[in-house]
Scaffold this active site. Structure first.
Site, PDB file in Angstrom:
ATOM      1  NE  ARG A  82      -3.842   2.001   2.592  1.00  0.00           N
ATOM      2  CZ  ARG A  82      -3.791   2.902   3.567  1.00  0.00           C
ATOM      3  NH1 ARG A  82      -2.819   2.853   4.480  1.00  0.00           N
ATOM      4  NH2 ARG A  82      -4.703   3.860   3.662  1.00  0.00           N
ATOM      5  CG  ASN A 159      -4.741   7.222   5.354  1.00  0.00           C
ATOM      6  OD1 ASN A 159      -4.739   6.002   5.501  1.00  0.00           O
ATOM      7  ND2 ASN A 159      -4.409   8.063   6.326  1.00  0.00           N
ATOM      8  CD  GLU A 160      -6.144   6.683   9.475  1.00  0.00           C
ATOM      9  OE1 GLU A 160      -5.886   7.775  10.055  1.00  0.00           O
ATOM     10  OE2 GLU A 160      -5.592   5.613   9.793  1.00  0.00           O
ATOM     11  CG  HIS A 228      -7.136   2.263   8.725  1.00  0.00           C
ATOM     12  ND1 HIS A 228      -6.538   3.467   8.392  1.00  0.00           N
ATOM     13  CD2 HIS A 228      -7.313   1.593   7.564  1.00  0.00           C
ATOM     14  CE1 HIS A 228      -6.366   3.510   7.068  1.00  0.00           C
ATOM     15  NE2 HIS A 228      -6.842   2.386   6.557  1.00  0.00           N
ATOM     16  CE1 TYR A 230      -2.240   1.380  13.564  1.00  0.00           C
ATOM     17  CE2 TYR A 230      -4.062   2.483  12.459  1.00  0.00           C
ATOM     18  CZ  TYR A 230      -2.785   1.968  12.431  1.00  0.00           C
ATOM     19  OH  TYR A 230      -2.041   2.035  11.282  1.00  0.00           O
ATOM     20  CD  GLU A 257      -3.044   3.085   8.047  1.00  0.00           C
ATOM     21  OE1 GLU A 257      -2.992   3.359   9.277  1.00  0.00           O
ATOM     22  OE2 GLU A 257      -2.951   3.941   7.169  1.00  0.00           O
ATOM     23  CD1 TRP A 286       1.946   2.912  10.370  1.00  0.00           C
ATOM     24  CD2 TRP A 286       1.002   3.226   8.355  1.00  0.00           C
ATOM     25  NE1 TRP A 286       2.361   4.139   9.913  1.00  0.00           N
ATOM     26  CE2 TRP A 286       1.792   4.358   8.679  1.00  0.00           C
ATOM     27  CE3 TRP A 286       0.332   3.198   7.139  1.00  0.00           C
ATOM     28  CZ2 TRP A 286       1.906   5.448   7.825  1.00  0.00           C
ATOM     29  CZ3 TRP A 286       0.447   4.280   6.302  1.00  0.00           C
ATOM     30  CH2 TRP A 286       1.212   5.392   6.645  1.00  0.00           C
TER      31      TRP A 286
END
Length: 466
Positions: A82, A159-160, A228, A230, A257, A286
């Site tokens: 990516r 992205n985001e 993503h 986290y 991610e 990531w």
């Protein structure tokens, strides 16, 4: 009467013409979709084979000179990279020629390119962030580099694209539908990937609850959703529930991610990777190298050096359900049809549901035993990486121990997928919980980082089964 016959004849002639035309239309072959497609919630490559992403993000926009990273990422087993790009709003713009070179590097190294515009990150909270519509304008401006690359490139629009401002993030579905519509109208036939709002973590479930309508709005039905993971995803229940809802709805989802740690909490990377492997879901970690701002621990290698894997790099490339173990190259590069689960010659992703407590007393048709092979997979001044593959004999085994003696003073410094003990030059490696039980003829592997001086010959290894 003559006039009536003429009318009937004309009508009959028109009917014959219509039937012939209909037959021609029916018999005409359907036009093959360009490049990647989505079917039944799965991503298929241009050959119609399922493709499961196993890769990492590379910060090309900020480290454009690190072009050797593509080969290095491939050397560690990835099938996807990516690539961070910039529209020029927040960082130096990546031109059409630069993007064309990135795609060429991906193809040279038999990687699938997921290209993303990073300038959208945190829109609604970050004052410099751009909208998805502005990101689409960038894609259109470099369309010349992308047209004809549908077999190798997936477009991650932005992205985001929204921060945690709920009133702004609530517009995610509308902005995303409009962005997809503009790209399709401009002639983009690529698979499109869309990131979740709220810094990609969708903790208000905006993407989850609107995914079907967004997917349906794509006239090509060729959109993939990216979550993503986290700190929001720090428990197995949160991970399996979120991903499971997409699978149940037959909507394509990837973990676009994730990391092993983060400033907002400690994500459960083990569940992310194991659930993804069990359910044929792609993941992209990531990130390769070059992180700053307090998250340097997310670097997978030190200073872009593939020979210096960090603990996070070891985990994602070489750990259980990691990239090296589970990645399958896209068949557009000539690789085999990627299975949705590892073949029998690879280690199981999880122990059996009801593993036997003891092996059978008389294994039918075979002898309990194992063999092992030792291979040096990378070497640099003073250090090296080795992989050891363990293969069961003609009967199933419930555990194994591999032993060897170094002849040149080498040392094991760090290992994965085995419990390694040393005594002087003697080394013993025992299975861990998830890779001890092997069916007849099945294999598993473990690896380690070591140090050497003078010479680094491969030792003779032995294997004992239990």
């Amino acid at each position: 009467m003559k006039k009536r016959v003429s009318v009937v004849a004309a009508a009959l002639f028109a009917l014959i013409v219509a039937v012939v035309a209909a037959l021609v239309v029916v018999s005409a072959p359907a036009r093959a979709a360009a490049g990647f497609t989505v079917s039944g919630g799965r991503l298929l490559d241009a050959n119609g084979n399922q493709f499961i992403m196993r890769g990492v993000s590379h910060p090309h926009a900020w480290y454009a000179s690190q072009t050797g990273s593509f080969a290095n990422i491939k050397s560690l087993g990835a099938n996807t990279v990516r690539v961070v790009l910039s529209s020029g709003a927040r960082w130096t713009q990546n031109s059409a020629s630069d993007v064309a070179n990135v795609i060429s590097l991906c193809k040279q190294n038999r990687l699938i390119c997921v290209l993303e515009v990073h300038d959208t990150t945190g829109y609604g909270e970050e004052s410099a962030a751009i909208t998805l519509d502005q990101a689409v304008s960038y894609w259109i401006s470099i369309q010349s580099a992308l047209t004809g690359q549908e077999n190798y490139v997936i477009l991650n629009i932005g992205n985001e694209p929204f921060g945690n401002n709920e009133s702004v993030s609530a517009n995610w579905a509308t902005h995303t539908r409009n962005a997809i519509s503009r790209l399709r109208s401009a002639g983009f036939d690529h698979t499109i990937m869309v990131d979740a709002p709220m810094w990609g973590q969708d903790w208000r479930f905006i993407m989850r609850d609107n995914a079907q309508s967004v997917f349906n709005s794509d006239p090509d039905r060729n959109t993939v959703f990216s979550i993503h993971m986290y700190g929001v995803f720090d428990t197995a229940a949160e991970i399996t529930d979120y991903l499971g809802r997409f699978r149940s709805a037959n909507l394509p989802i990837v973990v676009g991610e994730f990391g092993h740690n983060h400033s907002d909490g400690n994500p459960d990377e083990d569940t992310i990777m194991s659930y993804a492997q069990q359910n044929g879901i792609g993941y992209i970690g990531w990130s390769w190298s070059g992180n700053g701002g307090g998250v340097e621990y997310l670097d997978m290698v030190t200073n872009f050096n593939a020979g210096q894997l960090t603990s996070w790099g070891q985990r994602i490339f070489n750990g259980a359900n990691g990239i090296r173990q589970t990645a399958r190259e896209a068949t557009v590069y000539g690789g085999g049809n990627p299975p949705t689960t590892p073949p029998t010659t690879r280690p199981p992703t999880t122990p059996p549901t009801n593993p036997p407590t003891t092996p059978p007393t008389s294994p039918p048709g075979g002898t309990r035993g194992c063999s092992a092979t030792y291979a040096i997979t990378g070497q640099w001044q003073g250090g090296f990486q080795a992989d050891v593959r363990v293969t069961a004999g003609s009967a199933a085994i419930s555990g194994w121990t591999v032993s060897w003696t170094f002849a040149n003073g080498q040392r094991v410094n760090q290992s994965w997928n085995a419990t390694v003990t040393t005594s002087g030059s003697s080394v013993s490696a025992r299975n861990v919980s998830h890779n001890g039980s092997l069916g007849a003829g099945a294999s598993t592997a473990f690896g380690f980082l070591g140090s050497w001086t003078g010479s680094n010959s491969a030792p003779t290894v032995s294997c004992a089964a239990s």
